[in-house]
Design an enzyme around this catalytic site. Structure first.
Site, PDB file in Angstrom:
ATOM      1  N   SER A 169      62.777   0.717  32.062  1.00 50.59           N
ATOM      2  CA  SER A 169      62.578   1.854  32.145  1.00 50.59           C
ATOM      3  C   SER A 169      62.459   2.751  30.656  1.00 50.59           C
ATOM      4  O   SER A 169      62.208   3.775  30.461  1.00 50.59           O
ATOM      5  CB  SER A 169      63.211   2.983  33.142  1.00 50.59           C
ATOM      6  OG  SER A 169      64.555   2.846  32.453  1.00 50.59           O
ATOM      7  N   THR A 176      66.443  13.602  33.290  1.00 53.91           N
ATOM      8  CA  THR A 176      65.803  12.154  34.062  1.00 53.91           C
ATOM      9  C   THR A 176      65.105  12.473  35.120  1.00 53.91           C
ATOM     10  O   THR A 176      65.719  13.430  35.902  1.00 53.91           O
ATOM     11  CB  THR A 176      66.760  11.012  33.876  1.00 53.91           C
ATOM     12  OG1 THR A 176      66.143  10.040  34.341  1.00 53.91           O
ATOM     13  CG2 THR A 176      67.883  11.261  34.990  1.00 53.91           C
ATOM     14  N   GLY A 177      64.160  11.688  35.682  1.00 47.22           N
ATOM     15  CA  GLY A 177      63.354  11.909  36.919  1.00 47.22           C
ATOM     16  C   GLY A 177      61.905  12.312  36.755  1.00 47.22           C
ATOM     17  O   GLY A 177      61.602  11.953  35.765  1.00 47.22           O
ATOM     18  N   THR A 182      65.235   6.772  32.314  1.00 44.07           N
ATOM     19  CA  THR A 182      65.311   7.160  31.206  1.00 44.07           C
ATOM     20  C   THR A 182      66.803   7.425  30.566  1.00 44.07           C
ATOM     21  O   THR A 182      67.599   7.794  31.298  1.00 44.07           O
ATOM     22  CB  THR A 182      64.676   8.754  31.020  1.00 44.07           C
ATOM     23  OG1 THR A 182      63.557   8.593  31.646  1.00 44.07           O
ATOM     24  CG2 THR A 182      64.759   9.300  29.647  1.00 44.07           C
ATOM     25  N   GLY A 238      59.367  13.739  35.451  1.00 40.05           N
ATOM     26  CA  GLY A 238      59.172  14.468  34.278  1.00 40.05           C
ATOM     27  C   GLY A 238      58.146  15.685  34.468  1.00 40.05           C
ATOM     28  O   GLY A 238      58.335  16.994  33.859  1.00 40.05           O
ATOM     29  N   ARG A 271      49.295   9.726  29.681  1.00 43.50           N
ATOM     30  CA  ARG A 271      50.386  10.596  30.474  1.00 43.50           C
ATOM     31  C   ARG A 271      51.683  10.929  29.448  1.00 43.50           C
ATOM     32  O   ARG A 271      52.392   9.699  29.156  1.00 43.50           O
ATOM     33  CB  ARG A 271      50.928  10.102  31.807  1.00 43.50           C
ATOM     34  CG  ARG A 271      51.718  11.227  32.574  1.00 43.50           C
ATOM     35  CD  ARG A 271      53.120  10.726  32.473  1.00 43.50           C
ATOM     36  NE  ARG A 271      54.212  11.029  33.394  1.00 43.50           N
ATOM     37  CZ  ARG A 271      55.509  11.062  33.387  1.00 43.50           C
ATOM     38  NH1 ARG A 271      56.013  10.433  32.481  1.00 43.50           N
ATOM     39  NH2 ARG A 271      56.307  11.810  33.987  1.00 43.50           N
ATOM     40  N   VAL A 272      52.160  11.880  29.357  1.00 45.38           N
ATOM     41  CA  VAL A 272      53.384  12.131  28.819  1.00 45.38           C
ATOM     42  C   VAL A 272      54.318  13.128  29.653  1.00 45.38           C
ATOM     43  O   VAL A 272      53.965  14.032  30.330  1.00 45.38           O
ATOM     44  CB  VAL A 272      53.385  13.062  27.276  1.00 45.38           C
ATOM     45  CG1 VAL A 272      54.633  13.447  26.634  1.00 45.38           C
ATOM     46  CG2 VAL A 272      52.615  12.059  26.305  1.00 45.38           C
ATOM     47  N   GLY A 273      55.654  12.544  29.840  1.00 43.47           N
ATOM     48  CA  GLY A 273      56.492  13.220  30.707  1.00 43.47           C
ATOM     49  C   GLY A 273      57.508  14.219  29.978  1.00 43.47           C
ATOM     50  O   GLY A 273      56.960  14.929  29.011  1.00 43.47           O
ATOM     51  N   ASP A 274      58.627  14.543  30.446  1.00 37.67           N
ATOM     52  CA  ASP A 274      59.552  15.405  29.896  1.00 37.67           C
ATOM     53  C   ASP A 274      60.221  14.788  28.520  1.00 37.67           C
ATOM     54  O   ASP A 274      60.633  15.726  27.895  1.00 37.67           O
ATOM     55  CB  ASP A 274      60.539  16.108  31.014  1.00 37.67           C
ATOM     56  CG  ASP A 274      61.131  14.786  31.673  1.00 37.67           C
ATOM     57  OD1 ASP A 274      60.713  13.564  31.534  1.00 37.67           O
ATOM     58  OD2 ASP A 274      62.370  15.065  31.839  1.00 37.67           O
ATOM     59  N   THR A 316      62.224   6.855  26.508  1.00 33.72           N
ATOM     60  CA  THR A 316      61.935   6.334  27.874  1.00 33.72           C
ATOM     61  C   THR A 316      60.802   5.551  27.751  1.00 33.72           C
ATOM     62  O   THR A 316      59.716   5.797  26.900  1.00 33.72           O
ATOM     63  CB  THR A 316      61.774   7.470  28.657  1.00 33.72           C
ATOM     64  OG1 THR A 316      61.535   6.851  30.279  1.00 33.72           O
ATOM     65  CG2 THR A 316      60.738   8.284  28.494  1.00 33.72           C
TER      66      THR A 316
HETATM   67  N1  ASP Z   1      61.698  11.390  33.018  1.00 32.77           N
HETATM   68  C1  ASP Z   1      60.898  10.459  32.956  1.00 32.77           C
HETATM   69  C2  ASP Z   1      59.485  10.701  32.895  1.00 32.77           C
HETATM   70  O1  ASP Z   1      59.031  11.646  33.546  1.00 32.77           O
HETATM   71  C3  ASP Z   1      61.002   9.247  33.773  1.00 32.77           C
HETATM   72  C4  ASP Z   1      62.438   9.141  34.340  1.00 32.77           C
HETATM   73  O2  ASP Z   1      63.316   9.665  33.781  1.00 32.77           O
HETATM   74  O3  ASP Z   1      62.694   8.008  34.846  1.00 32.77           O
HETATM   75  O4  ASP Z   1      58.707  10.129  32.084  1.00 32.77           O
END
Ligand code: ASP
Length: 344
Positions: free
Chosen positions: A82, A255-256, A204, A258, A232-235, A222
């Site tokens: 990850s 984390t999680g 992450t 995003g 795609r871009v997350g948090d 991450t």
């Molecule tokens: N927060 C990360 C994202 O959305 C993913 C993760 O933490 O597993 O890209």
């Protein structure tokens, strides 16, 4: 959740904090509180990352240097699917990485959707230190990295490619379902994986630290959600979402899923809640509450977790669903804390 009495207490604290802050800010100095160094990071396997960070923190080094050193451990680990090398690819089979840093001066840098660079955190730091910008994305981020002497490498391991090809058979993107599919796949193939589900698709590394000078720093890095759309871009690389550091108050990371963190500016919410008097744990819970509220119909299916540390060295974490843990290293050693969650 914050109640009226806590709000009153919070305002009193805020008054004090801003008084101290403005006095020191006027002198152009970061707000420091000398104390015991501490580093915390998302997810149990990152005890190894904490160890690397502690090599710097434990000998009086700077928080930013420590977290940048720490998060490079999972970035280089092919078994960590990850983060960095070995990270699960997007639906097009490309490993795209997101990373950011923030320091005690409120300076920050990030790279988003960068490919073929094993240590995006180092590039994020250089964005902060060597460019007039705070964010570089995709081809531009790669171009900058190459100009700084980084070498391109293939980050897709055999293991990650195999998992992706398996996913392609159905090509269904649902973060929670993907997670369970990955579980089945890994058990079937007996792919060595160092930690149990449900952490698989949400791993992450977010790491925040306070050094012996009382200064804070943070990094988050991450490969993002597995099988995301290309681009795609997350948090994680977004300052205020995946990471936020305010040297007057504290630092937080997430984390999680995003998308849900971005919608509430999650890590910024956590730091602001601490500014208003909440403990790190209460502040993380407040951010989780907002995510649960935004997802009233399916909140249980949206795993997000936060962790935070304040200027006193107090720390906490909280998640939507059970299963989140974080590592804490101080001079007393390292412990892993299983956090409480909104849903049981
Ligand atoms: N927060 C990360 C994202 O959305 C993913 C993760 O933490 O597993 O890209």
């Amino acid at each position: 959740m914050i109640n009226r009495r806590k709000f009153i207490r919070a305002s009193a604290f805020t008054g004090f904090a801003s008084l101290v802050g403005s006095k020191l800010k006027a002198a152009g100095e970061p707000v420091t509180v000398k104390g015991q160094p501490i580093v915390i990071s998302t997810w149990k396997p990152n005890v190894k990352a904490n160890k690397a960070a502690w090599e710097i923190l434990g000998s009086g080094g700077r928080a930013l240097d420590a977290v940048v050193q720490g998060v490079q451990v999972p970035e280089a680990d092919p078994e960590d699917m990850s983060v960095g090398y070995g990270g699960l690819p997007d639906r097009d089979g490309k490993v795209t990485l997101d990373s950011c840093v923030m320091d005690e001066f409120g300076q920050c840098g990030s790279v988003m959707a960068i490919e073929n660079i094993m240590h995006p955190v180092l590039v994020a730091r250089l964005v902060m230190e060597k460019t007039p910008h705070v964010q570089l994305v995709g081809a531009g981020a790669l171009q900058f990295a190459l100009s700084q002497g980084f070498k391109e490498e293939n980050l897709l391991t055999e293991q990650s490619e195999k998992a992706w090809r398996e996913w392609l058979k159905k090509s269904k993107y649902d973060p929670m379902e993907t997670l369970h599919e990955m579980d089945k796949l890994i058990q079937k193939q007996q792919v060595p994986y160092p930690w149990p589900v449900p952490d698989l698709n949400h791993d992450t590394i977010g790491m925040v630290a306070m050094d012996t000078n009382g200064n804070l720093g943070g990094a988050c890095t991450t490969s993002g959600m597995a099988y995301k759309m290309h681009g795609r871009v997350g948090d994680s690389p977004i300052i205020g979402a995946g990471l936020f550091v305010d040297n007057e108050i504290g630092a937080a990371s997430s984390t999680g899923v995003g998308e849900e963190v971005v919608k509430i500016c999650g890590s910024h919410v956590v730091v602001e809640a601490m500014r208003h008097g909440m403990s790190p744990l209460e502040a993380c819970k407040e951010a989780v509450r907002r995510i649960v509220k935004n997802n009233s119909k399916n909140a249980k299916d949206v795993q997000v977790a936060f962790l935070a540390v304040n200027k006193k060295g107090e720390h906490g974490g909280f998640s939507v669903a059970p299963g989140f843990n974080y590592c804490v290293t101080t001079k007393k050693g390292t412990i892993v804390i299983d956090t409480k969650s909104w849903f049981s």
